[in-house]
Design an enzyme around this catalytic site. Structure first.
Site, mmCIF file in Angstrom:
data_model
loop_
_atom_site.group_PDB
_atom_site.id
_atom_site.type_symbol
_atom_site.label_atom_id
_atom_site.label_comp_id
_atom_site.label_asym_id
_atom_site.label_seq_id
_atom_site.Cartn_x
_atom_site.Cartn_y
_atom_site.Cartn_z
ATOM 1 N N HIS A 68 0.434 -107.936 -9.602
ATOM 2 C CA HIS A 68 1.220 -106.867 -8.977
ATOM 3 C C HIS A 68 2.688 -106.970 -9.363
ATOM 4 C CE1 HIS A 68 2.638 -109.455 -5.566
ATOM 5 N NE2 HIS A 68 1.420 -109.976 -5.616
ATOM 6 N N ASP A 71 5.368 -105.864 -7.572
ATOM 7 C CA ASP A 71 6.345 -106.026 -6.490
ATOM 8 C C ASP A 71 6.428 -107.457 -5.981
ATOM 9 O OD1 ASP A 71 3.695 -105.599 -5.458
ATOM 10 O OD2 ASP A 71 4.549 -105.305 -3.472
ATOM 11 N N ASP A 76 5.347 -114.992 -7.024
ATOM 12 C CA ASP A 76 4.290 -114.124 -6.495
ATOM 13 C C ASP A 76 4.790 -112.691 -6.680
ATOM 14 O OD1 ASP A 76 2.476 -112.666 -5.050
ATOM 15 O OD2 ASP A 76 3.057 -113.446 -3.101
ATOM 16 N N GLU A 123 1.752 -104.112 -3.620
ATOM 17 C CA GLU A 123 0.665 -104.952 -3.116
ATOM 18 C C GLU A 123 1.055 -105.550 -1.774
ATOM 19 O OE1 GLU A 123 -1.549 -108.832 -2.591
ATOM 20 O OE2 GLU A 123 0.589 -108.500 -2.722
ATOM 21 N N GLU A 124 2.302 -105.984 -1.692
ATOM 22 C CA GLU A 124 2.751 -106.764 -0.540
ATOM 23 C C GLU A 124 2.887 -105.943 0.737
ATOM 24 O OE1 GLU A 124 2.768 -109.822 -0.722
ATOM 25 O OE2 GLU A 124 3.352 -110.524 -2.718
ATOM 26 N N ASP A 143 -3.136 -113.670 -9.258
ATOM 27 C CA ASP A 143 -2.320 -113.607 -8.045
ATOM 28 C C ASP A 143 -2.807 -114.570 -6.988
ATOM 29 O OD1 ASP A 143 -0.435 -112.711 -6.194
ATOM 30 O OD2 ASP A 143 -1.689 -111.037 -5.527
ATOM 31 N N HIS A 180 6.757 -115.634 0.047
ATOM 32 C CA HIS A 180 7.269 -114.673 1.034
ATOM 33 C C HIS A 180 8.387 -115.289 1.881
ATOM 34 C CE1 HIS A 180 3.061 -112.538 0.952
ATOM 35 N NE2 HIS A 180 3.569 -112.733 -0.239
HETATM 36 ZN ZN LIG Z 1 0.860 -111.753 -4.587
#
Ligand SMILES: [Zn+2]
Length: 483
Positions: free
Chosen positions: A76, A78, A115, A145-146, A169, A456
Site C-alpha cells: 500500500h 499510504d 509500513d 489501506e490504513e 505488508d 503506527h
Molecule cells: Zn501496512
C-alpha cells in the site's frame, strides 16, 4: 560523519526507500507518490494504469524467462503519520527523516512509513533490475489501506490479470502469513424510558480504568479485561440484591480497540446503599485476581454521585442483561494453525443518547460462516431486549490454504536461502489480501515482510538487515516461479 542508510544492502532498495521518505504520503494524500511511481514505471518502459479510486498497477513483461504465469507484487502507498508530542512536523509537506539507530532504521520524531514503504522500495528495485529472471509482473499499489482498506475495497479487478500474489505488508522476519481475518461491525441501539429521581434512591459513580486495552484483533488471545463487560458484570451482581437504575454509561473509544476505560452512573434504593460498597469491593478483589497477569493495573473506583434522571427499572435491567450476555473475546481458535484465533468479537463502545443507548461490536473471523454466526448471536441478544441493529457489510477474510502451491514454493525457497523452515501462520486482523482475494477470485497468495516494530507510532522502526533477507526472498521466489 554519521552512517547513512544508503550504504546498506541492497543498495537500490535503500535508495528508493530514502526517496520515498521525501514524498509526503499520508492516507488520502498519496497522489504525489502515485505520480512519482507512475513516471518511474513508464520511464522503464512499463505500462502504468490507475483506477478510479487511485490505486496504481504497473506491468512489467517477463524477463529472461518464457513463463506466462503473472505474479502480482502488492503493497500500500499510504502511511500512518504519527509524531512525538510538541513536534511541528507537517506531514503534508515535510520529508520523513530516516536515521540509523544501531541495527535499526527509525525516523526523527515521526513514524517512518516502513509500513508499507518497504513494499514500494522493493517493487521499484525489482522493476528496474534487468538481470533477474521472472515471469510477467504486476505491481499493485493501493491507496488508503490504513484508514479502512479503502483502496483494496475500490480496486478495479479487471485491471489485474495475475492470480498469484505476494503481499509485502507484514512485519515479522522469518514468518510467512497465509491467512487473515475478515471483520464486520454491529451497530446496536437500545431504546429506554427515562424517569426522574425519587427520594429513596442513592446515586453512585463506578469507574473502571487502568486496563491494557490494545488492538482487538492482534491481542485478543491475551484475554485482556474489557471495561464495558466488567461494568456489566458488577451491575448484574448488584441487581441480584435489589433494583439498580442506570443514569448514564460511557466506555471504549474505537471499534478495533479493547475498551480500557468505562464508567456508569447508577442508583439503588437507600436501604441497599450499604450493600453497594461491600459488593463492589468484593467484586473488585475477585476481578483483580482474575486479571492479575493480563491487566495488573485494573482499578475500580466507586464514589457517591448526583443524577436526576434514570432509565426505568425495566430498561435498566434489560441494559444490564444485554451487556452481561454479550459475547466478547475469543470465540474459537484455529484447528489448522497453532495459537491462531479464528473467531473473536469485541464489545467496543457504549454511548448514552437522549432516549437510547448505543453499542458498537466489532467481530472478526477467517471463516465467513463463523463471522456470520457471531454476528447472529449479537443480533439475537439485541432482539431479546427489544433493540435495533445495523449490520454494515464489513470485509472478507482470507482463509488459510495449507495446500497452496505458492506456500510450498515460498517455503522451499526460504529453506534453500536460510537453511531453516520459515514459520507459517495467519493474522487475526484485516489484510488487503482478504478483499483482493475475494475481488479477483481464485487467488493463491502469501504475505511476508522484514522485521518492523512499533508501527503506527513515532517509534516505528525496521531492522536493517532483515530488508536484505526480505528482498532476497522476493527475487529468489520470482526466479523460482519463472522456471
Ligand atoms: Zn501496512
Amino acid at each position: 560523519m554519521s552512517k547513512s542508510i544508503l550504504d546498506s544492502e541492497p543498495k537500490r532498495f535503500w535508495h528508493h526507500f530514502n526517496e520515498i521518505c521525501k514524498i509526503p504520503h499520508e492516507s488520502g494524500n498519496e497522489s504525489a507518490l502515485c505520480a512519482y511511481l507512475k513516471k518511474y514505471g513508464e520511464d522503464l518502459g512499463c505500462e502504468a494504469i490507475s483506477d478510479s479510486v487511485g490505486n496504481l498497477i504497473i506491468k512489467k513483461p517477463a524477463q529472461n524467462s518464457n513463463s506466462t504465469k503473472t505474479i502480482v507484487l502488492q503493497g500500500h502507498l499510504d502511511m500512518v503519520c504519527e509524531k512525538v508530542p510538541g513536534s511541528n512536523h507537517d506531514f503534508a509537506k515535510d520529508p520523513i527523516r530516516p536515521m540509523i539507530e544501531g541495527e535499526w532504521l527509525t525516523a526523527d520524531g515521526t513514524s517512518l512509513g516502513a509500513d508499507d514503504g518497504v513494499a514500494i522500495a522493493a517493487s521499484m528495485a525489482v522493476m528496474e533490475d534487468k538481470d533477474i529472471k521472472h515471469g510477467p509482473l504486476e505491481f499493485l499499489f493501493t491507496v488508503s489501506e490504513e484508514t479502512g482498506l479503502d483502496g483494496a475495497q475500490g480496486l478495479d479487478a479487471s485491471l489485474v490479470e495475475g492470480r498469484t500474489m505476494l503481499n509485502l505488508d507484514s512485519e515479522d522476519d522469518g514468518v510467512l502469513f497465509v491467512g487473515c481475518a475478515g471483520g464486520a461491525d454491529s451497530n446496536v441501539k437500545i431504546p429506554f424510558k427515562r424517569i426522574s429521581l425519587s427520594d429513596d434512591l442513592s446515586v453512585f459513580e463506578l469507574k473502571i480504568s487502568g486496563l491494557k486495552g490494545g488492538h482487538s484483533g492482534l491481542v485478543i488471545h491475551e484475554n485482556r479485561a474489557n471495561a464495558i463487560k466488567l461494568i456489566g458484570g458488577i451491575l448484574s451482581n448488584l441487581s441480584q440484591h435489589g433494583k439498580v437504575l442506570v443514569s448514564s454509561m460511557d466506555g471504549g473509544t474505537r471499534h478495533n480497540v479493547i475498551p480500557s476505560v468505562a464508567n456508569v452512573l447508577f442508583a439503588v434504593t437507600k436501604s441497599n446503599e450499604g450493600l453497594v460498597d461491600k459488593s463492589v469491593s468484593e467484586l473488585t478483589q475477585s476481578l483483580k485476581d482474575e486479571f492479575s497477569s493480563s491487566d495488573s493495573g485494573l482499578t475500580v473506583e466507586l464514589s457517591n454521585a448526583k443524577a436526576n434522571e434514570f432509565m426505568d427499572e425495566d430498561s435498566s435491567s434489560k441494559l444490564i442483561r444485554y451487556i452481561d450476555s454479550s459475547p466478547y473475546g475469543v470465540i474459537k481458535m484455529s484447528e489448522d494453525l497453532e495459537n491462531l484465533v479464528q473467531t473473536s468479537t469485541n464489545l467496543a463502545t457504549v454511548k448514552f443518547l437522549e432516549s437510547s443507548v448505543e453499542f458498537l461490536h466489532s467481530s472478526r473471523s477467517s471463516s465467513k460462516a463463523e463471522l456470520e454466526e457471531v454476528r447472529a448471536s449479537i443480533r439475537r441478544n439485541v432482539e431479546s431486549v427489544g433493540g435495533k441493529i445495523e449490520e454494515p457489510g464489513g470485509y472478507p477474510g482470507w482463509q488459510p490454504d495449507m495446500k497452496s502451491e505458492l506456500l510450498a514454493f515460498t517455503k522451499d525457497v526460504y529453506k534453500k536461502l536460510y537453511n531453516v523452515e520459515p514459520k507459517v501462520t495467519a493474522i487475526h486482523a484485516g489484510l488487503e489480501c482478504g478483499i483482493i482475494g475475494e475481488k479477483l477470485g481464485g487467488m493463491d497468495m502469501i504475505s511476508f515482510g522484514p522485521e518492523l516494530e512499533d508501527v503506527h507510532s513515532p517509534n516505528e522502526r525496521v531492522k536493517i538487515d532483515t530488508c536484505e533477507r526480505f528482498y532476497s526472498l522476493i527475487t529468489n521466489l520470482l526466479e523460482e516461479l519463472a522456471n
